[in-house]
Motif scaffolding. Sequence first.
Motif, PDB file in Angstrom:
ATOM      1  N   LEU A  30      -5.723   0.539 -15.529  1.00 32.12           N
ATOM      2  CA  LEU A  30      -4.263   0.712 -15.525  1.00 32.12           C
ATOM      3  C   LEU A  30      -3.619  -0.544 -14.971  1.00 32.12           C
ATOM      4  N   HIS A  35      -0.254  -7.224  -9.248  1.00 31.99           N
ATOM      5  CA  HIS A  35      -0.432  -8.187  -8.159  1.00 31.99           C
ATOM      6  C   HIS A  35      -1.767  -8.077  -7.420  1.00 31.99           C
ATOM      7  N   SER A  36      -2.558  -7.095  -7.737  1.00 34.00           N
ATOM      8  CA  SER A  36      -3.945  -7.083  -7.267  1.00 34.00           C
ATOM      9  C   SER A  36      -4.887  -7.193  -8.461  1.00 34.00           C
ATOM     10  N   LEU A  37      -4.531  -6.518  -9.553  1.00 32.24           N
ATOM     11  CA  LEU A  37      -5.432  -6.500 -10.718  1.00 32.24           C
ATOM     12  C   LEU A  37      -5.564  -7.885 -11.357  1.00 32.24           C
ATOM     13  N   THR A 111       3.542  -2.275  -6.504  1.00 35.03           N
ATOM     14  CA  THR A 111       3.955  -0.873  -6.399  1.00 35.03           C
ATOM     15  C   THR A 111       3.120  -0.142  -5.356  1.00 35.03           C
ATOM     16  N   ASP A 124      -1.316  -3.077   3.818  1.00 30.60           N
ATOM     17  CA  ASP A 124      -0.478  -2.550   4.897  1.00 30.60           C
ATOM     18  C   ASP A 124      -0.304  -1.034   4.858  1.00 30.60           C
TER      19      ASP A 124
HETATM   20  C1  LIG Z   1       0.040 -13.387  -2.814  1.00 31.53           C
HETATM   21  C2  LIG Z   1      -0.138 -11.924  -2.528  1.00 31.53           C
HETATM   22  C3  LIG Z   1       0.097 -11.464  -1.239  1.00 31.53           C
HETATM   23  C4  LIG Z   1      -0.061 -10.113  -0.945  1.00 31.53           C
HETATM   24  N1  LIG Z   1       0.156  -9.691   0.337  1.00 31.53           N
HETATM   25  C5  LIG Z   1      -0.004  -8.392   0.633  1.00 31.53           C
HETATM   26  C6  LIG Z   1       0.243  -7.918   1.963  1.00 31.53           C
HETATM   27  O1  LIG Z   1       0.645  -8.645   2.870  1.00 31.53           O
HETATM   28  N2  LIG Z   1       0.024  -6.601   2.203  1.00 31.53           N
HETATM   29  C7  LIG Z   1      -0.386  -5.728   1.221  1.00 31.53           C
HETATM   30  O2  LIG Z   1      -0.548  -4.547   1.500  1.00 31.53           O
HETATM   31  N3  LIG Z   1      -0.602  -6.143  -0.031  1.00 31.53           N
HETATM   32  C8  LIG Z   1      -0.419  -7.444  -0.353  1.00 31.53           C
HETATM   33  N4  LIG Z   1      -0.621  -7.865  -1.638  1.00 31.53           N
HETATM   34  C9  LIG Z   1      -1.031  -6.878  -2.673  1.00 31.53           C
HETATM   35  C10 LIG Z   1       0.204  -6.239  -3.291  1.00 31.53           C
HETATM   36  O3  LIG Z   1       0.752  -5.316  -2.388  1.00 31.53           O
HETATM   37  C11 LIG Z   1      -0.110  -5.519  -4.629  1.00 31.53           C
HETATM   38  O4  LIG Z   1       1.108  -5.327  -5.251  1.00 31.53           O
HETATM   39  C12 LIG Z   1      -0.754  -4.172  -4.534  1.00 31.53           C
HETATM   40  O5  LIG Z   1      -1.932  -4.217  -3.833  1.00 31.53           O
HETATM   41  C13 LIG Z   1      -1.121  -3.648  -5.928  1.00 31.53           C
HETATM   42  O6  LIG Z   1      -0.012  -3.080  -6.540  1.00 31.53           O
HETATM   43  P1  LIG Z   1       0.284  -3.403  -8.044  1.00 31.53           P
HETATM   44  O7  LIG Z   1       1.380  -2.495  -8.466  1.00 31.53           O
HETATM   45  O8  LIG Z   1       0.495  -4.844  -8.204  1.00 31.53           O
HETATM   46  O9  LIG Z   1      -1.061  -2.886  -8.765  1.00 31.53           O
HETATM   47  P2  LIG Z   1      -1.964  -3.534  -9.898  1.00 31.53           P
HETATM   48  O10 LIG Z   1      -2.393  -4.885  -9.518  1.00 31.53           O
HETATM   49  O11 LIG Z   1      -1.303  -3.385 -11.239  1.00 31.53           O
HETATM   50  O12 LIG Z   1      -3.196  -2.526  -9.842  1.00 31.53           O
HETATM   51  C14 LIG Z   1      -4.106  -2.539  -8.756  1.00 31.53           C
HETATM   52  C15 LIG Z   1      -5.234  -1.542  -9.025  1.00 31.53           C
HETATM   53  O13 LIG Z   1      -4.744  -0.209  -8.950  1.00 31.53           O
HETATM   54  C16 LIG Z   1      -4.897   0.475 -10.210  1.00 31.53           C
HETATM   55  N5  LIG Z   1      -3.655   1.237 -10.367  1.00 31.53           N
HETATM   56  C17 LIG Z   1      -2.391   0.756 -10.410  1.00 31.53           C
HETATM   57  N6  LIG Z   1      -1.516   1.767 -10.456  1.00 31.53           N
HETATM   58  C18 LIG Z   1      -2.245   2.909 -10.468  1.00 31.53           C
HETATM   59  C19 LIG Z   1      -1.902   4.291 -10.506  1.00 31.53           C
HETATM   60  N7  LIG Z   1      -0.615   4.715 -10.520  1.00 31.53           N
HETATM   61  N8  LIG Z   1      -2.902   5.214 -10.505  1.00 31.53           N
HETATM   62  C20 LIG Z   1      -4.194   4.807 -10.453  1.00 31.53           C
HETATM   63  N9  LIG Z   1      -4.587   3.511 -10.417  1.00 31.53           N
HETATM   64  C21 LIG Z   1      -3.616   2.579 -10.418  1.00 31.53           C
HETATM   65  C22 LIG Z   1      -5.084  -0.633 -11.240  1.00 31.53           C
HETATM   66  O14 LIG Z   1      -5.836  -0.180 -12.348  1.00 31.53           O
HETATM   67  C23 LIG Z   1      -5.843  -1.663 -10.429  1.00 31.53           C
HETATM   68  O15 LIG Z   1      -7.209  -1.326 -10.359  1.00 31.53           O
HETATM   69  C24 LIG Z   1      -0.467  -9.197  -1.967  1.00 31.53           C
HETATM   70  C25 LIG Z   1      -0.679  -9.665  -3.270  1.00 31.53           C
HETATM   71  C26 LIG Z   1      -0.515 -11.010  -3.554  1.00 31.53           C
HETATM   72  C27 LIG Z   1      -0.741 -11.473  -4.963  1.00 31.53           C
END
Ligand SMILES: Cc1cc2nc3c(=O)[nH]c(=O)nc-3n(C[C@H](O)[C@H](O)[C@H](O)COP(=O)(O)OP(=O)(O)OC[C@H]3O[C@@H](n4cnc5c(N)ncnc54)[C@H](O)[C@@H]3O)c2cc1C
Length: 290
Positions: A30, A35-37, A111, A124
């Motif tokens: 998904l 931002h992590s994937l 998200t 966090d």
């Molecule tokens: C430079 C940088 C700095 C960051 N600093 C921090 C920080 O200080 N603290 C912190 O907590 N995080 C930090 N993050 C991570 C950030 O919070 C990400 O946004 C978060 O971890 C993942 O959310 P996303 O929506 O981007 O998920 P995605 O990257 O789209 O997905 C992440 C994973 O979750 C799965 N997934 C996504 N949505 C769902 C759903 N609804 N149901 C089931 N599975 C799902 C995806 O398949 C994937 O495996 C940082 C990221 C970056 C790039």
Amino acid sequence: MNPSTFAYERAETLDDAIALLAEHGDSAKLLAGGHSLLPIMKLRLAEPELLIDIGRISELQGIRDDGAEIAIGALTTHQAIADDPMLRERVPLLADTASRVGDRQVRNRGTIGGALAHADAAADYPAAILALEASIVAKGPQGERRIPAGEFFLDFLTTALQPDEILTEVRIAAPPQGHGWSYQKLANQASGYALVGVGVLVVLDNGVCSDIRIGITGAAPVAWRARAVESALRGRTLDANAVNSAAAAAIDGVELLDDLHGSAEYRRRVTQGLTRRAILQAAERAAGTQ
Ligand SMILES: Cc1cc2nc3c(=O)[nH]c(=O)nc-3n(C[C@H](O)[C@H](O)[C@H](O)COP(=O)(O)OP(=O)(O)OC[C@H]3O[C@@H](n4cnc5c(N)ncnc54)[C@H](O)[C@@H]3O)c2cc1C
């Protein structure tokens, strides 16, 4: 580095996304904020054949107060949580935690659903989610279920979500009015991730601690509740002496990380120190409202 080749499908509804996930199984991932994937795909630590974009599914959006609980849709961004007036008033621990994630670019795209599903050890949210005793709602081909926060985070990058389930929302019973709270974090200076993060919620009754909940993230492969500290302080006045001695137990039974970001000994001291600081600030806030 570029990710390996993948196909892309946009799911228009939650049922579409569940059906696509059931059809493609382990070969699909998904995509929420990415931002992590996307970083792990670029490192080739994940090589999905199909990305299922859930980013426009309306059922996963928004923050609602349905009386008994506040529901936060999986696609709610960190910035939207940080800015939401109702969350800032009723669940300030969560709003403040969201405001401390990464930088504004990350908060505008990332998200809560993606962050919780990814379960990074340095994320966090787990500290607040544990302290708030939130529930995580998941939906898959077998239907919907609620997972208590205490049963959700299982290990490094591992949660209780099944591979065919989608995290749909986070549900929180708002803490009583006048509660105290604090999120204390030692951030990695480059990324903002938590080297240690401590979320505390305190309820006072005539100056005595009637409830205290402590969630800790970053210091170990998986976030945890500091139950020994909670037990030591429930029923007591939260003065500096009581808090100082109780906070030492914050790391009891936990195997701390020992890596290039910090030794286990360093993390032990930081965890105990931030636990102390978070409890005292939460107690002060609770006392200020009595
Ligand atoms: C430079 C940088 C700095 C960051 N600093 C921090 C920080 O200080 N603290 C912190 O907590 N995080 C930090 N993050 C991570 C950030 O919070 C990400 O946004 C978060 O971890 C993942 O959310 P996303 O929506 O981007 O998920 P995605 O990257 O789209 O997905 C992440 C994973 O979750 C799965 N997934 C996504 N949505 C769902 C759903 N609804 N149901 C089931 N599975 C799902 C995806 O398949 C994937 O495996 C940082 C990221 C970056 C790039």
